[in-house]
Each structure stands twice: as C-alpha cells, then as structure tokens.
Design an enzyme around this catalytic site. Structure first.
Site, PDB file in Angstrom:
ATOM      1  CD  GLU A 109      -2.389   1.277   2.825  1.00 24.48           C
ATOM      2  OE1 GLU A 109      -3.393   1.986   2.963  1.00 24.48           O
ATOM      3  OE2 GLU A 109      -1.881   0.617   3.767  1.00 24.48           O
ATOM      4  CE  LYS A 144      -7.323   1.482   3.958  1.00 21.04           C
ATOM      5  NZ  LYS A 144      -6.201   2.182   4.630  1.00 21.04           N
ATOM      6  CB  CYS A 195      -4.001  -1.248   5.035  1.00 19.46           C
ATOM      7  SG  CYS A 195      -2.944  -0.989   6.482  1.00 19.46           S
TER       8      CYS A 195
END
Length: 477
Positions: free
Chosen positions: A252, A320, A356
């Site tokens: 990321e 995300k 994440c």
C-alpha cells in the site's frame, strides 16, 4: 533484493532424483514437463532450502541454466537407468565433504508442488530427533522421495542393502526404508497437492490444474523521494521476474508514504507510477499490483491499488473501502472511500483485492471468496504501536479462515530510526493458508517473499470447512 526462497542452510543438502524418460509418460522426461510456467524439476529446485543440491539424472539442454540459478550440481546415474536406489547412492557419493551433522533431503524431480516451508520443517524435525522424517498422504502412504535423513543413517542404510557383488542396480527404495526401526521413522501429513508426483498423464493434468501462479510479495522501504521509490520498484520487479514470479505485489502507498502530501503526489507522480507499472509488466511479462493515490473531485485522493498486466491485461483499480480512522489516525480527512469489490484472474486462479484496514472487516473477505476468489492480496502500510504486530498476525489468520482463502499480505519495511506518527509499515509480510496457518513470513527489513500457490489446499479447506455455504444472513435489530 534478498529472497527467502534463495536462503541456504549450511547443514542441509538435497539429493534430487531426475532419472530421465518415463515409459508411463510416453517416454517423456517427466521432470522437464512444464507446470505453471516452470518445469517440474525447476519447481523442486526452487522449493529446496539447501546449501548443496545434487541432481542425479541427465542435465539436458536446461541443466546449465538450472545449475546456475539454483546452485545445483548434475551427476549421472552409474550405470544409467539402474533404478532409484542406485541413483540415490550416486548422489550421496557427491556428499563426501559433508559432515555427520548434515541432514539430507531425498526428493523426486517430478514433485512440482513441494513447498519450501514443508521441506524446512522435514529437515528441522529430522535434525532435531535424529530420525528419518517423510511426507505421508491421507491414506498413510509414505512418500519415499519426499523425506529428510540424517546423513550417517542414510549411508549405513545404503551400505546394508547394497548387492553382495556391489552396487544397487534394480533395488527399490522400499528396501532402504525397511532398514529403519519403528522409532526411526516419523511422518508429516502432506497438505494440498504437495505430496503428489506426476507418474501418469492423469497426475500431470491434475498437477497443472492445481498449480497456481508464482507470486512475489515485495516488501519495500518507501522513500519520500519518488525517483528513489521508482528505482526501488524497478529492482524489486526485476528480482521477482528473475525468480520466476508471474505476479508481483507491492505494498500500500508505494507511490508515496503516509505523512506526505498525498494530493500533490497523486497529481504529480501517479501518472508516472502507472506508466512504470505498465512498463515493468510488459518488460517482464508478468502482472504487477501496487499501491498508489488518485485524485478525487472533492480535493482528497483515493487509496488505489493498480493492477497492470502485459499488454494492458488485466488493467484494474481497487479503491480502498475502509478508511483508517482509528488509533488517533484520520485517513478520511485526506482519503475518500471506494465502494466496489475487485477480482481478477491469472493462470487459472482468481485473486481478490483488499488494502490494510480492510483486514478488520471480515465481510469483505467472505464476499470476495463468494465471487470466486481463491487468493486474496492485501497490500499494507501497517502502523506501529503496542500490540499492533500481534493484531496483524491474528487478523491475517482470521480473514484466511473466514474466507477459506490463501491470504498474501505485503507490508512496507519501516525506515530505520523512523519515529513519526504516520504509518510506514512494520514488515512481516506473510503468506497464510486457507485454514489460518502462517506458511511463510519475512522480518522487518526489505525482502522478497515467493509463494507457489497450491489450489488443491484451498479446495480441500472449503470442502472440509464449508463456512461460505453455511453462512446465513442474520436479522437486523
């Protein structure tokens, strides 16, 4: 870039039997048959965690290249086609300089789904207990050519079964194992297809069906200078390609680390980063997944994973979904959420994407699995903090179990001496099996984790633990 796959162990040697043509395979050298982008023998060599690799059998046209890549030495059976025990004895002869503390992995060159972590485990158990440790199938069948032996015991067993007139011609491996007492042999159950060999055309077809692509997790230290980061990415992808990877996953926020001006980086450097990933995909004929930032209309950015393949296929983006407004962080202030799940197919395997903080939301992982994802890629820039490493490991294992999927997580390597509050990674990129076992893991420093996927393991997990089928929608209150 260091690679866990190429580490050596001074007290472990390997003798790999690759005896040429097989009548049951139409006279074909089964060790050179292609399986998911590499020959069966190459897959065995790159799974073997040994400082010395002896291949007994013809080197063929690829022998020199294999020897150079894997520090292998080819020797011929003497006489040729004299049987597996004779071949093994010939290989052991090449270990004259090895000490009595050496553990020998006795392997077949046609077992393309062997795993480095399994072979390390066999060798470690054999060395610790001073006994032979072998893979065994669910039916209890012992895989004679998937075992670890203490070198002195292997030598004495060979000497005990040698023909009276000398040699081991036409003697079977069964005789060797018959020399072992009840307490001298331990077994380890094979997982997935790691114990399979390719003795028949049907076995070859099955190996090709369940052998997924080779994936490289590139744990990088991300610089605030884009030029330095781009150079790091180039080196990492080149190293992964050299190791035979078909898919490279970057962390990321590879474009620029958190704690910098994300909007400026998105506007100024994202187009160049996108071009770089496409260039590397084309140059190395592989797929690259990497974390970037893309501008939004409201002045923020999307935390975006780019998927770029050779010739522009696949060409996808995942934004995300869950933003890190936790532990004092406020990601949503500068980052806008995405809303769509993304999957892509490569080499007969379906991959799902998450980023994440998404790892704390199990429904995303089960939704990806229901869309057919067998493997979920999870780029990270994990934040330091009390207990955070333990939380990450727990979450990775839980999400793999929730979705009965393989989970491949790649984090940033934290800069040395970094004390800022922004998330810069903690390392510990990991490959987790579908039942939550941590298969492989890096430390905190930059490195390359190489994973050869075994789809049979995922199929078995989903058959034995059918949580995806059993889940019901609970009533809302």
């Amino acid at each position: 870039m260091p690679s866990e796959q190429t580490e050596t162990t001074a007290t472990v040697a390997a003798v790999i039997l690759a005896g040429g043509a097989s009548s049951r395979m139409g006279g074909t050298d089964k060790t050179r048959l292609p399986i998911a982008g590499a020959s069966a023998l190459e897959r065995v060599l790159r799974a073997t965690p040994a400082g010395v690799r002896i291949v007994v059998g013809p080197d063929g046209p690829d022998g020199r290249a294999l020897a150079a890549r894997h520090r292998a030495r080819f020797v011929l059976e003497d006489p040729p086609r004299s049987g597996p025990l004779a071949a093994l004895a010939r290989g052991v002869d090449e270990l004259d300089d090895a000490g009595d503390a050496t553990t020998v992995l006795v392997l077949a060159g046609d077992m393309p789904l062997l795993r480095p972590e399994t072979l390390r485990s066999l060798a470690a158990q054999s060395a610790s207990a001073q006994q032979v440790t072998a893979l065994a199938g669910e039916d209890g069948h012992i895989q004679y050519l998937g075992a670890a032996w203490p070198l002195p015991r292997l030598r004495t067993a060979l000497a005990a079964v040698e023909n009276p007139e000398g040699g081991w011609v036409n003697l079977s491996l069964r005789r060797l194992y018959a020399q072992l007492g009840e307490q001298e042999l331990a077994t380890r159950p094979a997982a997935g297809a790691e114990g399979a060999d390719i003795d028949t055309p049907e076995a070859l077809d099955e190996a090709r069906r369940v052998a997924g692509p080779r994936v490289a997790l590139a744990q990088l230290e991300v610089s605030e200078d884009p030029r330095e980061t781009f150079a790091t990415v180039r080196r990492a992808v080149a190293a992964a390609a050299e190791e035979g990877a078909q898919l490279v996953v970057l962390p990321e926020a590879t474009l620029t680390p958190f704690g910098t001006d994300l909007r400026a980086a998105a506007e100024q450097h994202h187009p160049g980063f996108e071009r770089l990933l496409q260039e590397l995909a084309d140059l190395h004929d592989l797929v690259v997944v990497g974390g970037s930032f893309t501008p939004t209309d409201d002045g923020r950015v999307h935390n975006t994973l780019l998927v770029r393949g050779p010739g522009g296929s696949p060409r996808l983006e995942y934004r995300k979904i869950h933003l890190f407004d936790a532990f004092g962080a406020d990601e949503s202030r500068t980052v806008a959420p995405g809303h769509e799940l993304v999957t892509f197919d490569l080499g007969g395997t379906r991959f799902g994407l998450a980023t994440c903080y998404d790892v704390r939301f199990p429904e995303q992982f089960t939704a990806l699995a229901r869309r057919g994802a067998q493997v979920i890629l999870l780029p990270l820039a994990w934040a330091e903090g009390p207990g955070k490493r333990d939380q990450l490991r727990l979450l990775l294992r839980a999400r793999a179990l929730d979705s009965t999927s393989a989970l491949l997580a790649v984090d940033q390597a934290p800069p040395a001496g970094y004390t800022g509050r922004a998330a810069r990674g903690i390392g510990h990129s990991a490959a987790v099996g579908p039942l939550g076992e941590v298969r492989q893991e890096l430390g905190r420093t930059p490195g390359l984790l190489l994973v050869d996927l075994d789809l049979a393991e995922i199929e078995t997990a989903r058959a034995s633990l059918p949580v995806l089928r059993h889940a019901v929608e609970l009533p809302r209150t």
